[in-house]
Design a protein around this motif. Structure first.
Motif, PDB file in Angstrom:
ATOM      1  N   GLY A 252       0.789  -1.216   0.000  1.00 32.45           N
ATOM      2  CA  GLY A 252       0.000   0.000   0.000  1.00 32.45           C
ATOM      3  C   GLY A 252       0.823   1.268   0.000  1.00 32.45           C
TER       4      GLY A 252
ATOM      5  N   ARG B 169       3.771   2.019  -1.155  1.00 29.55           N
ATOM      6  CA  ARG B 169       4.483   2.240  -2.425  1.00 29.55           C
ATOM      7  C   ARG B 169       5.852   2.883  -2.231  1.00 29.55           C
TER       8      ARG B 169
ATOM      9  N   LEU C 245       7.332   0.034 -12.862  1.00 27.09           N
ATOM     10  CA  LEU C 245       7.574  -0.006 -11.425  1.00 27.09           C
ATOM     11  C   LEU C 245       6.783  -1.153 -10.815  1.00 27.09           C
TER      12      LEU C 245
ATOM     13  N   SER D 160       9.063   8.483  -7.920  1.00 25.10           N
ATOM     14  CA  SER D 160       7.851   7.882  -7.368  1.00 25.10           C
ATOM     15  C   SER D 160       7.927   7.821  -5.845  1.00 25.10           C
TER      16      SER D 160
ATOM     17  N   MET E  38       7.484  11.206  -4.245  1.00 29.84           N
ATOM     18  CA  MET E  38       6.091  11.653  -4.291  1.00 29.84           C
ATOM     19  C   MET E  38       5.275  10.924  -3.229  1.00 29.84           C
TER      20      MET E  38
ATOM     21  N   LEU F  16       3.335  12.729  -0.128  1.00 29.47           N
ATOM     22  CA  LEU F  16       1.893  12.554   0.054  1.00 29.47           C
ATOM     23  C   LEU F  16       1.586  11.995   1.443  1.00 29.47           C
TER      24      LEU F  16
ATOM     25  N   ARG G 104       5.617  19.103   0.662  1.00 25.66           N
ATOM     26  CA  ARG G 104       5.262  19.640  -0.630  1.00 25.66           C
ATOM     27  C   ARG G 104       3.810  20.077  -0.689  1.00 25.66           C
TER      28      ARG G 104
ATOM     29  N   ARG H  85      -3.013  17.804   5.742  1.00 28.75           N
ATOM     30  CA  ARG H  85      -4.459  17.562   5.764  1.00 28.75           C
ATOM     31  C   ARG H  85      -4.902  17.093   7.137  1.00 28.75           C
TER      32      ARG H  85
ATOM     33  N   GLY I 179     -11.173   5.042   0.356  1.00 26.03           N
ATOM     34  CA  GLY I 179     -10.425   6.127  -0.245  1.00 26.03           C
ATOM     35  C   GLY I 179      -9.742   7.009   0.771  1.00 26.03           C
ATOM     36  N   ALA I 180      -9.746   8.300   0.506  1.00 29.53           N
ATOM     37  CA  ALA I 180      -9.043   9.244   1.358  1.00 29.53           C
ATOM     38  C   ALA I 180      -9.638   9.288   2.759  1.00 29.53           C
TER      39      ALA I 180
ATOM     40  N   CYS J  38      -3.647   2.042  -1.589  1.00 29.14           N
ATOM     41  CA  CYS J  38      -2.313   2.536  -1.944  1.00 29.14           C
ATOM     42  C   CYS J  38      -2.236   4.063  -1.928  1.00 29.14           C
ATOM     43  N   THR J  39      -1.070   4.548  -1.588  1.00 32.50           N
ATOM     44  CA  THR J  39      -0.842   5.987  -1.434  1.00 32.50           C
ATOM     45  C   THR J  39      -1.184   6.803  -2.688  1.00 32.50           C
ATOM     46  N   PRO J  40      -0.766   6.375  -3.890  1.00 27.74           N
ATOM     47  CA  PRO J  40      -1.015   7.230  -5.054  1.00 27.74           C
ATOM     48  C   PRO J  40      -2.488   7.543  -5.245  1.00 27.74           C
TER      49      PRO J  40
ATOM     50  N   ARG K 169      -5.078   6.990  -3.091  1.00 25.98           N
ATOM     51  CA  ARG K 169      -5.739   7.506  -1.895  1.00 25.98           C
ATOM     52  C   ARG K 169      -5.371   8.960  -1.624  1.00 25.98           C
ATOM     53  N   ASP K 170      -4.072   9.248  -1.601  1.00 24.23           N
ATOM     54  CA  ASP K 170      -3.643  10.598  -1.249  1.00 24.23           C
ATOM     55  C   ASP K 170      -3.311  11.445  -2.474  1.00 24.23           C
ATOM     56  N   GLY K 171      -2.823  10.777  -3.530  1.00 19.49           N
ATOM     57  CA  GLY K 171      -2.461  11.522  -4.740  1.00 19.49           C
ATOM     58  C   GLY K 171      -3.674  12.189  -5.353  1.00 19.49           C
TER      59      GLY K 171
ATOM     60  N   VAL L 136      -6.348  13.163  -3.960  1.00 17.39           N
ATOM     61  CA  VAL L 136      -6.821  14.279  -3.136  1.00 17.39           C
ATOM     62  C   VAL L 136      -6.070  15.553  -3.519  1.00 17.39           C
ATOM     63  N   GLU L 137      -4.768  15.404  -3.746  1.00 16.02           N
ATOM     64  CA  GLU L 137      -3.979  16.575  -4.159  1.00 16.02           C
ATOM     65  C   GLU L 137      -4.402  17.054  -5.542  1.00 16.02           C
TER      66      GLU L 137
ATOM     67  N   THR M 116       2.614  20.290 -11.571  1.00 12.98           N
ATOM     68  CA  THR M 116       2.342  19.338 -10.492  1.00 12.98           C
ATOM     69  C   THR M 116       1.298  18.326 -10.936  1.00 12.98           C
TER      70      THR M 116
ATOM     71  N   GLU N 281       2.920  15.856 -13.115  1.00 13.80           N
ATOM     72  CA  GLU N 281       3.790  14.990 -12.335  1.00 13.80           C
ATOM     73  C   GLU N 281       2.961  13.947 -11.573  1.00 13.80           C
ATOM     74  N   LEU N 282       1.871  14.427 -10.961  1.00  8.29           N
ATOM     75  CA  LEU N 282       0.996  13.505 -10.235  1.00  8.29           C
ATOM     76  C   LEU N 282       0.373  12.478 -11.182  1.00  8.29           C
TER      77      LEU N 282
ATOM     78  N   TYR O 130       2.878   9.872 -11.899  1.00 10.16           N
ATOM     79  CA  TYR O 130       3.064   9.102 -10.665  1.00 10.16           C
ATOM     80  C   TYR O 130       1.944   8.078 -10.504  1.00 10.16           C
TER      81      TYR O 130
ATOM     82  N   SER P  30       2.324   5.221 -12.977  1.00 10.73           N
ATOM     83  CA  SER P  30       3.428   4.285 -12.767  1.00 10.73           C
ATOM     84  C   SER P  30       3.323   3.550 -11.440  1.00 10.73           C
ATOM     85  N   SER P  31       2.730   4.168 -10.433  1.00 13.75           N
ATOM     86  CA  SER P  31       2.898   3.615  -9.092  1.00 13.75           C
ATOM     87  C   SER P  31       1.634   3.090  -8.419  1.00 13.75           C
ATOM     88  N   ALA P  32       0.463   3.373  -8.982  1.00 13.85           N
ATOM     89  CA  ALA P  32      -0.747   2.903  -8.294  1.00 13.85           C
ATOM     90  C   ALA P  32      -0.849   1.390  -8.380  1.00 13.85           C
TER      91      ALA P  32
END
Lengths: 248, 591
Positions: free
Chosen positions: A43, A45, A59, A83, A86, A90, A113, A117, A148-149, B449-451, B453-455, B457-458, B478, B481-482, B485, B488-490
């Motif tokens: 999770g 990453r 990746l 990655s 980032m 986050l 960055r 939250r 989700g979030a 996963c972070t991307p 879930r949090d990505g 939101v950004e 940005t 870039e996101l 990201y 590639s990473s989710a």
């Protein structure tokens, strides 16, 4: 079988994850949600690595990726670093006070960055160690709630849960101290409930809940009176027994 | 004997299809007619639809009060009720049969062929349309030959990925395991999509037959159909179909005396978008939380309950009977070289004709939007079309002549997806569209996963800032870039494709983003913080319609001159939509 990590040839067994092979071979891969006992969640990453083939690359989460013979991985390419950075920033926005811990995990600095939250459990990085520990030991009092979030670690319906034995294993497993524990002389409070503590039969120090004694005794076959002993008294008892053994 | 087909698809049902069917039944007691409640006919906006054969007349927007007249004229004799015929804007006249509508002219109905022409709750209707003949043929052909035919057909998964169905089947058939599963993905969750729903509701046996053939070919003995519970009629019709098929020997033990057994169960989903993702769907069937897993080990080897599993989409299965009866070669001859066959789309948004369509792969976007769809509503200008739902992207004017197939859409930064097609016009703001879809995906992300879930939101907070006029130019970097990201990473497909809506709009409508940021202007007049409306004196005909529709009394009139009081205007766009002369102009924020 053989795989290549940063061009170094490494031996691997079938079914092994990239993270395992890398660690065995002296490489460092940062990881947050992975734990040897609990396994991986894939999770966070933070442990991503680049898998390269002919003319392509992608990746993969090294904690979960089962290596295959002859594969080539790189741990520090631009793609990986970008990655990982980032992900780290986050996570930092989610739990701004966990900067030091994140930096320790990553062994590098993390730049804030994004705007911090507000989350349900302040400082929680959602690595899942707490609820996976709880589930692994069989209590299963907490889990992920929501999506989700908005997701968070909680008891079902965010109310006190009879299955919680207040063993504090979750709080101890948490790398960031996100789980609030209230402690007083007679009581311990966790997950919306205050539990009375049971006294050590020897010294009277209150340190464990009756529920925890019952649960652990049933699970381990250790007699309840043994479990009721506080750590200090148990140490003393053990060392006395040892001395007795030596003197005979 | 005449047959009256009353559309009982979701749209027409909501419009009173049930009451109409009942009225027909009550009034036709003594007549020699058959009344059938059918699935979706396609042109939902003209519903409720009633079709009568052999007269071959289709009535649109039928009301219960119209029933006696229809019976008197078209059932008891062969006259038409002119006022209920569909007015075809292209042909500029009323057209009697749905087969002659411009809406149907460019369609090729394979999967939907019998939807609307049979009663989905009656297996006899399906059998009368050569139902379950493909299954009998498949059993006679033998496993290997079935696998070969499906491979030859070139059918690609209709759920979105476009993976070769034949190859998937072969992998599952070769996988070792005593127990294998076939699973049908009916968890259609995209906003504005109702393809699978209409197939499941309108011809459930077709899906079942495809599944049974698949199970026979790969050697599966258990099956699940995963349907979201928001589709009650699909669940009901499928269950009726399963029971009927079992009773008739097409399901259960020793299917048509072949020694092959199959049990199919319906699993109702609780409406999580992410459960349409294969691994989340399987976890959900297992009774676990519907969250995706890494797919480093494929479901074809280790899927549902750890067994080899064949997972296909509703529409993929619905294509199988056609492939088996007509042969793989004939199927591969349709469509394009790499995307054979047809595709069902739900055409929604700012087009004249909204509804369910099926077209041959390789048709151009222009044909779909401007011929079948009848062009943009109110004569406005086409701006973009969103394909592939929230995980897809948008295509623009310059892509109108591109062919619709898996690879072309992907090449342009969108995707086929399951087939939702949302048409947007000049009054749609692309930043807002990206913001809307990102918001949807945040709600539907599993959060593992972070991307994702949090990505996301950004991403959302940046898009939100831009629509409020608080964006900066660096935000665009940005965002990109996101986007990279996430791709590639989710962890799963949902997260990996979650970047598509904003990356695609950023790619084709960067100028709109820049305009929001630098000029604080939303040219579509959508972002409330960035617009004001004014009345252009030259175009204004002083008809006063705008003042009538304004709920806030913001439109003032002095003599014959209309103007908008900016302090009262809430920018609801009612006047903009109402003005027939285009006299309401969209301007930037009034300072």
């Amino acid at each position: 079988m053989k795989i290549f990590i940063n061009d170094k040839e490494c031996l691997a067994a079938s079914g092994q994850s990239l993270l395992e092979v890398a660690l065995e071979n002296g490489f460092f891969i940062p990881s947050l949600c992975f734990n040897k006992e609990l396994g991986q969640l894939a999770g966070c990453r933070l442990c991503v690595a680049e898998l390269r083939g002919e003319g392509w690359s992608k990746l993969v989460a090294s904690c979960e990726y089962p290596v295959k013979d002859g594969q080539t991985f790189y741990l520090d390419t631009d793609k990986v670093v970008k990655s990982r950075k980032m992900s780290a920033s986050l996570l930092l926005a989610r739990a701004p006070e966990s900067k030091e811990i994140l930096e320790k995990v990553l062994k590098e600095e993390v730049e804030p960055r994004f705007v911090p939250r507000k989350t349900h459990l302040k400082n929680c990085l959602l690595c899942g160690r707490c609820y996976r520990t709880c589930q692994k030991q069989g209590t299963g009092a907490i889990s992920i709630v929501g999506r989700g979030a908005e997701q968070s670690v909680e008891t079902p319906y965010v109310v006190q849960n009879e299955d919680c034995i207040a063993c504090l294993a979750c709080a101890n497993a948490c790398p960031t101290g996100a789980i609030e524990v209230f402690r007083s002389k007679n009581q311990v409070g966790i997950w919306h409930k205050t539990h009375d503590l049971v006294a050590c039969p020897v010294c009277g120090f209150k340190h464990i809940t009756q529920k925890a004694i019952d649960f652990l005794s049933k699970k381990s076959n250790i007699p309840a009176q043994e479990l009721a002993l506080c750590p200090d008294c148990r140490n003393e008892k053990t060392s006395k027994a040892l001395l007795k053994g030596f003197s005979q | 004997m005449k047959t009256i087909y009353v559309c009982y698809g979701t749209g027409c049902k909501a419009g009173g299809g049930g009451a109409i069917a009942k009225k027909f039944a009550d009034l036709c007691l003594d007549l020699d007619v058959q009344i059938k409640r059918t699935g979706c006919h396609g042109l939902c906006q003209e519903g409720p639809l009633v079709h009568i054969s052999p007269l071959e007349v289709t009535y649109t927007k039928v009301k219960v009060e119209d029933v006696p007249e229809i019976i008197k004229k078209s059932v008891e004799s062969d006259e038409l009720v002119d006022r209920l015929l569909y007015f075809d804007f292209k042909q500029k006249k009323r057209v009697s049969s749905k087969n002659d509508w411009t809406f149907c002219s460019k369609q090729k109905r394979v999967v939907l062929k019998d939807v609307g022409e049979l009663d989905p709750c009656n297996i006899e209707d399906y059998l009368a349309k050569d139902g379950y003949k493909a299954l009998a043929k498949a059993v006679k052909m033998g496993r290997e030959k079935v696998l070969e035919e499906v491979s030859i057909s070139g059918l690609r998964g209709r759920g979105g990925g476009g993976f070769l169905t034949g190859r998937k089947w072969k992998t599952v058939s070769q996988a070792t395991g005593e127990l294998k599963y076939v699973v049908c993905n009916g968890d259609e969750g995209d906003p504005g999509a109702f393809m699978d729903r209409s197939i499941m509701e309108g011809n459930p046996h077709l899906v079942l037959e495809g599944m049974i053939v698949a199970a026979f070919a790969v050697g599966a003995s258990k099956g699940y159909i995963y349907v979201r519970d928001e589709y009650p009629m699909a669940v009901k019709n499928l269950q009726i179909a399963i029971d009927a098929a079992t009773k008739s020997g097409y399901l259960g033990d020793d299917i048509i005396n072949s020694g092959f057994n199959l049990e199919i169960k319906i699993k109702r989903g609780a409406g999580a978008f992410v459960c349409g993702e294969s691994s989340a769907l399987m976890r959900s069937i297992e009774g676990k939380v519907g969250r995706p897993n890494e797919k480093y080990v494929h479901a074809t080897e280790k899927g549902l309950f750890g067994c080899p599993t064949l997972l296909n989409n509703v529409e993929s299965y619905a294509n199988i009977p056609t492939i088996i009866s007509g042969g793989g070669k004939a199927f591969s001859a349709t469509g394009t070289e790499k995307s054979s066959g047809t595709k069902v789309f739900s055409l929604v948004g700012k087009v004249v004709n909204t509804g369910l369509i099926e077209v041959e792969m390789g048709i151009t976007l222009r044909e779909v939007i401007f011929e079948i769809g009848g062009g943009i509503k109110n004569g406005r200008k086409f701006k973009a079309v969103q394909t592939g739902g929230p995980s897809g992207g948008c295509l623009t004017q310059e892509h109108l002549d591109e062919k619709i197939d898996f690879d072309t859409l992907l090449e342009h930064g969108s995707m086929m997806g399951s087939g939702g097609m949302i048409i947007m016009d000049e009054f749609d703001c692309m930043v807002e569209v990206a913001r809307y879809f990102t918001g949807f995906l945040i709600e539907e992300s599993c959060g593992r996963c972070t991307p994702c879930r949090d990505g996301l939101v950004e991403v959302y907070s940046i898009l939100d800032r831009i629509t409020k006029g608080e964006g900066k130019m660096e935000d665009l970097d940005t965002l990109e870039e996101l986007g990279e990201y996430l791709k590639s990473s989710a962890l799963c497909g949902l997260g990996k494709s979650a970047a598509n809506p904003f990356l695609a709009t950023l790619r084709y409508f960067r100028d709109e983003y820049v305009e929001h940021i630098l000029q604080k202007r939303c040219r579509a007049g959508v972002c409330k913080d960035l617009v004001s409306f004014v009345i252009d004196e030259q175009s204004c005909k002083s008809c006063g319609v705008c003042a009538k529709v304004c709920s806030f009394e913001a439109i003032e009139v002095k003599g014959k001159k209309y103007s908008i009081n900016q302090s009262r205007c809430v920018r609801c766009r009612a006047c903009l939509e109402a003005c027939k002369f285009g006299a309401i102009e969209i301007e930037g924020k009034q300072l």
